[in-house]
Design a protein around this motif. Structure first.
Motif, mmCIF file in Angstrom:
data_model
loop_
_atom_site.group_PDB
_atom_site.id
_atom_site.type_symbol
_atom_site.label_atom_id
_atom_site.label_comp_id
_atom_site.label_asym_id
_atom_site.label_seq_id
_atom_site.Cartn_x
_atom_site.Cartn_y
_atom_site.Cartn_z
ATOM 1 N N ASP A 1 0.881 -1.160 0.128
ATOM 2 C CA ASP A 1 0.007 -0.060 -0.125
ATOM 3 C C ASP A 1 0.992 1.179 -0.102
ATOM 4 O O ASP A 1 0.580 2.197 -0.648
ATOM 5 C CB ASP A 1 -0.719 0.110 1.260
ATOM 6 C CG ASP A 1 -1.961 -1.238 1.079
ATOM 7 O OD1 ASP A 1 -2.119 -1.624 -0.094
ATOM 8 O OD2 ASP A 1 -2.663 -1.344 2.155
ATOM 9 N N ASP B 1 2.311 2.011 -3.233
ATOM 10 C CA ASP B 1 1.122 2.402 -4.226
ATOM 11 C C ASP B 1 0.923 3.893 -3.992
ATOM 12 O O ASP B 1 0.550 4.486 -5.017
ATOM 13 C CB ASP B 1 0.202 1.481 -4.084
ATOM 14 C CG ASP B 1 0.081 0.192 -4.712
ATOM 15 O OD1 ASP B 1 1.288 -0.261 -5.259
ATOM 16 O OD2 ASP B 1 -0.510 -0.686 -4.218
ATOM 17 N N ILE B 2 1.108 4.433 -2.648
ATOM 18 C CA ILE B 2 0.656 5.824 -2.438
ATOM 19 C C ILE B 2 1.671 6.762 -3.212
ATOM 20 O O ILE B 2 0.863 7.776 -3.773
ATOM 21 C CB ILE B 2 0.689 5.919 -1.044
ATOM 22 C CG1 ILE B 2 -0.628 5.293 -0.501
ATOM 23 C CG2 ILE B 2 0.568 7.433 -0.519
ATOM 24 C CD1 ILE B 2 -0.554 5.066 1.283
ATOM 25 N N ARG C 1 0.582 7.638 -6.742
ATOM 26 C CA ARG C 1 -0.707 7.927 -6.952
ATOM 27 C C ARG C 1 -0.424 9.494 -6.373
ATOM 28 O O ARG C 1 -1.321 10.343 -6.962
ATOM 29 C CB ARG C 1 -1.631 7.293 -5.697
ATOM 30 C CG ARG C 1 -2.096 5.987 -6.633
ATOM 31 C CD ARG C 1 -3.217 5.420 -5.855
ATOM 32 N NE ARG C 1 -4.205 6.266 -5.554
ATOM 33 C CZ ARG C 1 -5.206 5.596 -4.717
ATOM 34 N NH1 ARG C 1 -4.919 4.991 -3.786
ATOM 35 N NH2 ARG C 1 -6.322 6.614 -4.713
ATOM 36 N N THR D 1 0.919 11.544 -9.315
ATOM 37 C CA THR D 1 0.019 11.648 -10.408
ATOM 38 C C THR D 1 -1.225 12.855 -10.015
ATOM 39 O O THR D 1 -1.294 13.611 -10.721
ATOM 40 C CB THR D 1 -1.015 10.285 -10.657
ATOM 41 O OG1 THR D 1 0.171 9.314 -10.947
ATOM 42 C CG2 THR D 1 -1.762 10.327 -11.940
ATOM 43 N N LEU D 2 -1.408 12.641 -8.732
ATOM 44 C CA LEU D 2 -2.707 13.774 -8.240
ATOM 45 C C LEU D 2 -2.241 14.921 -8.273
ATOM 46 O O LEU D 2 -2.615 15.915 -8.630
ATOM 47 C CB LEU D 2 -3.155 13.195 -6.935
ATOM 48 C CG LEU D 2 -4.207 12.047 -6.848
ATOM 49 C CD1 LEU D 2 -4.484 11.565 -5.517
ATOM 50 C CD2 LEU D 2 -5.360 12.317 -7.553
ATOM 51 N N GLN E 1 -8.110 13.871 -2.304
ATOM 52 C CA GLN E 1 -7.557 12.730 -2.282
ATOM 53 C C GLN E 1 -6.148 12.805 -1.756
ATOM 54 O O GLN E 1 -5.489 11.787 -1.312
ATOM 55 C CB GLN E 1 -7.533 12.127 -3.853
ATOM 56 C CG GLN E 1 -8.771 11.553 -4.428
ATOM 57 C CD GLN E 1 -8.926 11.246 -5.711
ATOM 58 O OE1 GLN E 1 -7.980 10.361 -6.195
ATOM 59 N NE2 GLN E 1 -9.902 11.519 -6.482
ATOM 60 N N LEU F 1 -4.599 10.720 0.928
ATOM 61 C CA LEU F 1 -3.145 9.882 0.834
ATOM 62 C C LEU F 1 -1.960 10.221 1.633
ATOM 63 O O LEU F 1 -1.177 9.450 2.269
ATOM 64 C CB LEU F 1 -2.730 9.947 -0.895
ATOM 65 C CG LEU F 1 -3.604 9.185 -1.741
ATOM 66 C CD1 LEU F 1 -3.151 9.369 -3.373
ATOM 67 C CD2 LEU F 1 -3.705 7.709 -1.515
#
Lengths: 279, 546
Positions: B231, B234-235, B238, B241-242, B375, B379
């Motif tokens: 996890d 993965d964060i 992300r 990207t965000l 988001q 995160l």
């Protein structure tokens, strides 16, 4: 006159320093017991007669009076082998001795003498040189009537004719017995009187075998002192009595001497046991 | 010569003959003693009682003969100990029926010794076939209580008394032992069961205390750590990207609402100006620089001419509020003037904002931006939580071996207690069987089947056996003595010894010469031996066979 008579005469003359008459003539006029008889075999004369006691001889187990055929046969074997060896080596004088006391040397010497004398071509002179415990006269049963023995001769109180006896009933055998115990025996045995006696003995017929019954080797030094003057030694061993270690020591002491052989006495495996049953 | 030296049968026979005297000297006295013993030992009388052990019950069929025998043997030994204890013997010693007054010369302990010496207790066995294995086995079926002595009346009385004592002891023993073993085992089982419960509770508590670190949770903890790490990994992409998306949306928004952007910029500058004035005063170069910028933007923007007035008023209001209370006339005046100016500016600004809010594209982008921010916040908030989780589970894994050791120690104790419990249970079953044997009338119970009686004929001693044993002993010792004598004898033993010792073959071997006297002696001895032998044989035949 036989060769033996001549030599005796010479010995007497030498010892007394005067010539003597021939003993048979003298004895014939003075003493019947000492009167010489005619030679029975032509090779050996008869000296003063000693009256043997048959009961004493039987009690002493002398083979002439025994019915024990095994014993007689055994002594015949011994006689034959002794004769063979002595003839092959031309020996004439033989000492019979043992390791310790009571092992049967006197009995063996006496019975060997009797057995050898049964040969008509052989004459025997048995000399008792066990000067401390002499038994030969006792064995033959004439100890009571014996006047002089080798002890007297060695001490100079008797001469050769006085000490040589012919036992009655036994042909071709003469005996020089001994009476009481003699002191300093080994000295006497190597002394001049003994040498004279040996010289006289050597003058006898070639067919005369002289057997000296001597004390045990481990008891006295008589044998060791006397051995150089004889041809051979016959050792008597008694089964169950003679110690093997002492026997080995004895063999060492006799290393310089001619060993005629050894006789096992009182043996329970006698070779004649089986043989005499054949007869 | 060597072949002649080998010992043959005749040598051994000769040796035997040679040592026959030793044999006779040693053996004859032993034979004589044995013969005298067998002849003159006093008669012995035996009076006995025979009792069966009654083991006929339902339980007995399930037991092996060897188990029954072991039980019976132990039981008889126990009874014997009880019967022959000093108190009982003392009673017998002082019993006038057993020791009449004529024997008052004996002391008490002498009488006890006499009784004890005379008593013989033996088991009676029988060959049976094991019902399970089919093999033959010795089964103890009874006990024989005997008294042996020189006086028939005495042995009868002793045997009678002993038989009674045995039966009494049997009854007493059975009632006493009926439950003792089984009770003991029950107590032990109860103790062990409590131990087991206690240990099980300990294990449960331990599991609760160390729930997160138990060995069986190692797999689970490991997988949690792996999942958290995944996890966390993965964060990061992300968030990247965000962030890119947000920058893009923000750019679009700025493009759409540039005007609104100027207003915002002006508001920002106003705020910055006020702060700098408060800190450095109005003449500070930074203050002057910002003032120029504000003037430029305000002159370019319609409705913003009063910007500096508003700023001045706010500064003044701030200073007045610090000096005075809110009801001070200056404070009230400044507030009123400021409110008037702001109310005058708001309609113009509200028009620009309203235009933007009516733009759908602006609204959509604004919503996207808000979503992206939400988001991103989520995160970024999760990252430290995940790291903390990983650290926590790694700590659990580290503690697991220690927890496992402690857990296994308790588990071992529990296992040991359980095994002990199982063992006790097994023994309790056997004890219950024994209890059943002992508590029922048909279980192990002595039943007298032969009562003692006054012996009419002697029962011993075994004279023939004594004589035969004496002969055997005489032969053995005699032959041994022969061998010893022969081996230790250092004298010459025949011509072979002479050959070995002297390395010379004997000229002749002269046997032992026999004259009339020795022949007579030998014959006399032979006659004596013959006569003695015939006499002995006749005596033996007459003694034992008539």
């Amino acid at each position: 006159m036989s060769k033996l008579q001549t030599s005796i005469q010479k010995a007497i003359e030498k010892s007394r320093g005067e010539p003597v008459q021939q003993r048979p003539q003298q004895d014939a006029s003075s003493d019947k017991a000492r009167q010489p008889e005619e030679p029975s075999s032509g090779i050996f004369r008869v000296f003063q007669t000693a009256h043997t006691d048959k009961e004493a001889m039987e009690e002493s187990c002398l083979v002439s009076e025994l019915e024990d055929r095994a014993a007689i046969a055994a002594y015949k074997v011994l006689r034959t082998r002794v004769l063979q060896r002595m003839r092959s080596h031309k020996w004439r004088t033989l000492v019979v001795t043992s390791v310790g006391a009571g092992e049967g040397k006197t009995l063996t010497a006496s019975n060997l003498a009797i057995s050898l004398a049964r040969d008509v071509n052989q004459s025997i002179l048995l000399v008792d040189l066990d000067l401390k415990r002499s038994k030969v006269a006792t064995y033959f049963g004439f100890d009571s009537e014996m006047k002089n023995g080798i002890g007297e001769y060695l001490n100079g109180t008797a001469e050769i004719p006085d000490i040589v006896y012919s036992p009655s009933g036994l042909k071709r055998i003469s005996i020089i017995p001994n009476g009481g115990a003699v002191d300093h025996a080994s000295d006497l045995l190597s002394g001049p009187r003994m040498k004279e006696l040996l010289a006289w003995i050597r003058q006898q017929s070639d067919r005369t075998i002289v057997i000296f019954d001597m004390p045990p080797i481990m008891v006295d030094d008589d044998v060791l002192a006397f051995c150089p003057q004889v041809d051979a030694v016959l050792l008597v061993v008694a089964q169950g009595q003679t110690d093997r270690v002492l026997l080995q020591k004895t063999m060492g002491l006799l290393a310089e001497t001619n060993m005629l052989g050894v006789v096992v006495n009182r043996c329970d495996e006698s070779t004649s046991d089986n043989a005499y049953g054949y007869y | 010569m060597d072949s002649n030296l080998e010992y043959t049968a005749s040598d051994y026979i000769a040796a035997f003959r040679r040592r026959l005297g030793v044999l006779l000297v040693v053996a004859l006295p032993i034979i004589a003693v044995a013969f005298m013993l067998s002849l003159f030992l006093p008669d012995e009388y035996t009076s006995f009682a025979k009792m069966d052990i009654n083991l006929e019950g339902s339980n007995i069929r399930t037991l092996e003969p060897i188990d029954v025998t072991a039980y019976a043997d132990r039981y008889i030994a126990e009874l014997e100990d009880r019967v022959l204890k000093r108190e009982n013997l003392l009673v017998m010693a002082n019993d006038a029926a057993i020791f009449p007054s004529s024997e008052d010369t004996l002391t008490e302990s002498e009488r006890i010794d006499i009784i004890r010496d005379s008593v013989e207790v033996s088991v009676v066995t029988q060959q049976v076939i094991s019902p399970n294995s089919g093999r033959e086995a010795d089964l103890i079926t009874g006990v024989q209580v005997a008294s042996v002595g020189a006086d028939p009346e005495f042995v009868f009385r002793v045997a009678q008394h002993l038989a009674r004592l045995f039966l009494d002891a049997d009854r007493l023993s059975r009632t006493e032992r009926a439950t003792s073993t089984s009770t003991f085992l029950k107590e032990q089982m109860s103790i062990t069961e409590n131990d087991i419960l206690d240990l099980e509770k300990q294990i449960a508590d331990f599991k609760v205390t160390h729930a997160c670190c138990l060995p069986e949770l190692v797999g689970l903890n490991t997988s949690v750590i792996q999942r958290a790490e995944r996890d966390l990994e993965d964060i990061q992409p992300r968030i990247r990207t965000l962030s890119q998306e947000r920058a893009f949306v923000q750019a679009q928004l700025e493009e759409i609402g540039q005007h609104s952007g100027v207003t915002d910029r002006l508001a920002g500058l106003e705020q910055q100006y006020m702060t700098l004035v408060a800190n450095y005063g109005p003449d500070h170069p930074d203050v002057v620089k910002i003032r120029r910028e504000i003037n430029a933007i305000a002159s370019a923007t319609p409705g913003r001419n009063d910007t500096f007035e508003i700023i001045e008023l706010r500064i003044k209001l701030g200073e007045a509020e610090q000096k005075y209370s809110s009801e001070h006339p200056d404070v009230i005046r400044y507030k009123r003037e400021l409110a008037a100016l702001e109310s005058k500016r708001r309609p113009g600004g509200g028009v620009a904002q309203a235009e933007l809010l009516e733009n759908p594209r602006y609204i959509q982008l604004r919503a996207e931006l808000n979503s992206i921010d939400t988001q991103l916040n989520e995160l970024r908030r999760r990252q430290p939580a995940l790291r903390q989780k990983i650290a926590e589970y790694e700590d659990r894994l580290t503690r697991t071996p220690q927890v496992e050791g402690e857990f296994q120690a308790i588990a071992r104790r529990l296992q040991s207690a359980q095994e002990n419990f199982d063992d006790l249970q097994g023994r309790a079953v056997i004890a219950r069987q024994s209890e059943a044997l002992e508590s029922t009338d048909i279980a192990a119970r002595l039943v007298q089947i032969v009562a003692p009686s006054v012996p009419q004929s002697p029962s011993g001693p075994p004279r023939a056996v004594i004589f035969v044993l004496g002969m055997f002993l005489a032969g053995t010792v005699g032959v041994g003595s022969m061998l010893f004598t022969e081996m230790t004898d250092s004298t010459v033993r025949g011509s072979k010894d002479v050959i070995v010792t002297m390395d010379m073959v004997p000229l002749a071997t002269i046997p032992v010469i026999e004259n009339s006297l020795t022949i007579k002696t030998r014959q006399r001895r032979a006659n004596l031996i013959r006569g003695t032998t015939i006499f002995l044989i006749a005596a033996i035949v007459l003694f034992y066979f008539t």
